[in-house]
Design a protein around this motif. Structure first.
Motif, PDB file in Angstrom:
ATOM      1  N   ARG A  86      -1.663   1.722 -13.097  1.00 53.21           N
ATOM      2  CA  ARG A  86      -0.533   2.643 -13.250  1.00 53.21           C
ATOM      3  C   ARG A  86       0.511   2.402 -12.166  1.00 53.21           C
ATOM      4  N   PHE A  87       0.051   2.220 -10.938  1.00 50.41           N
ATOM      5  CA  PHE A  87       1.007   2.021  -9.849  1.00 50.41           C
ATOM      6  C   PHE A  87       1.576   0.607  -9.835  1.00 50.41           C
ATOM      7  N   VAL A 101      13.070   5.285   2.345  1.00 50.49           N
ATOM      8  CA  VAL A 101      12.853   4.276   3.381  1.00 50.49           C
ATOM      9  C   VAL A 101      11.817   3.253   2.938  1.00 50.49           C
ATOM     10  N   ALA A 102      10.628   3.704   2.531  1.00 52.08           N
ATOM     11  CA  ALA A 102       9.549   2.774   2.197  1.00 52.08           C
ATOM     12  C   ALA A 102       8.472   3.484   1.392  1.00 52.08           C
ATOM     13  N   ILE A 103       7.623   2.684   0.763  1.00 52.06           N
ATOM     14  CA  ILE A 103       6.457   3.196   0.045  1.00 52.06           C
ATOM     15  C   ILE A 103       5.261   2.322   0.364  1.00 52.06           C
ATOM     16  N   ARG A 104       4.092   2.952   0.428  1.00 53.68           N
ATOM     17  CA  ARG A 104       2.819   2.260   0.565  1.00 53.68           C
ATOM     18  C   ARG A 104       1.840   2.922  -0.395  1.00 53.68           C
ATOM     19  N   VAL A 105       1.298   2.130  -1.316  1.00 55.99           N
ATOM     20  CA  VAL A 105       0.242   2.609  -2.199  1.00 55.99           C
ATOM     21  C   VAL A 105      -1.060   2.102  -1.590  1.00 55.99           C
ATOM     22  N   VAL A 115      -3.975   7.142  -1.159  1.00 50.71           N
ATOM     23  CA  VAL A 115      -2.825   7.826  -0.563  1.00 50.71           C
ATOM     24  C   VAL A 115      -1.567   7.059  -0.954  1.00 50.71           C
ATOM     25  N   ILE A 116      -0.639   7.788  -1.569  1.00 44.76           N
ATOM     26  CA  ILE A 116       0.669   7.233  -1.891  1.00 44.76           C
ATOM     27  C   ILE A 116       1.607   7.758  -0.812  1.00 44.76           C
ATOM     28  N   MET A 117       2.026   6.862   0.071  1.00 44.89           N
ATOM     29  CA  MET A 117       2.894   7.241   1.187  1.00 44.89           C
ATOM     30  C   MET A 117       4.333   6.894   0.835  1.00 44.89           C
ATOM     31  N   THR A 118       5.186   7.906   0.870  1.00 43.77           N
ATOM     32  CA  THR A 118       6.617   7.634   0.739  1.00 43.77           C
ATOM     33  C   THR A 118       7.294   8.103   2.016  1.00 43.77           C
TER      34      THR A 118
END
Length: 169
Positions: A86-87, A101-105, A115-118
């Motif tokens: 999905r991601f 700024v950024a994303i980390r899946v 953890v989906i970090m935005t």
């Protein structure tokens, strides 16, 4: 890429200059949490409460002074493949939002919670995104028969939760 979330500052004293270390404060709290981003696995003296993740999707570089939103999503073992697909197939519209700024899946390596970090320039940018058409598009299947949250067998063992942090250093 790997991310470590730890509240043990002593473990960070042993790191060389390769990892990026950010201090986080939970919104409205005094507790410090350290986010360590590294291109390879590193040796840290971790405790049971420390978390390790492999980053499976990322865009842009992290920056100090940002506002971090962590969407914590527990996933059962046999649901990981579906969840990750999905991601990997996401629309990627969030990257064009003002203040993004950024994303980390992040795939968990020592827990069941992704953890989906935005990261945002400021909290208001995140709140504006939640009211945007991009947010609506990203979540349009939620609660419908096509949504991952309604499919059987259920892959979420318990509800997700959101934490927000200020990125200090």
């Amino acid at each position: 890429m790997y991310i470590y979330l730890t509240n043990k500052e002593r473990t960070l004293e042993k790191l060389d200059s390769e990892p990026k270390i950010f201090r986080l404060t939970l919104k409205g709290e005094d507790d410090l949490l350290h986010l360590v981003e590294s291109d390879s696995m590193i040796e840290l003296e971790l405790t049971e409460s420390d978390l390790i993740f492999e980053v499976i999707d990322a865009s842009s570089s992290l920056q100090k002074g940002a506002f971090l939103v962590c969407n914590n999503i527990p996933v059962v073992e046999n649901g990981r493949k579906v969840f990750e697909q999905r991601f990997q197939n996401r629309a990627r519209m969030i990257e064009n939002e003002p203040g993004f700024v950024a994303i980390r899946v992040c795939r968990p390596l020592n827990s069941d919670t992704y953890v989906i970090m935005t990261f945002w320039e400021k909290e208001q940018d995140f709140l504006n995104w939640k009211q945007s058409s991009a947010y609506e598009h990203a979540h349009k299947k939620r609660g419908t028969s096509e949504g991952i949250d309604m499919q059987k067998p259920q892959i979420f063992p318990r509800p997700s939760f959101v934490e927000t942090y200020d990125v200090l250093l």
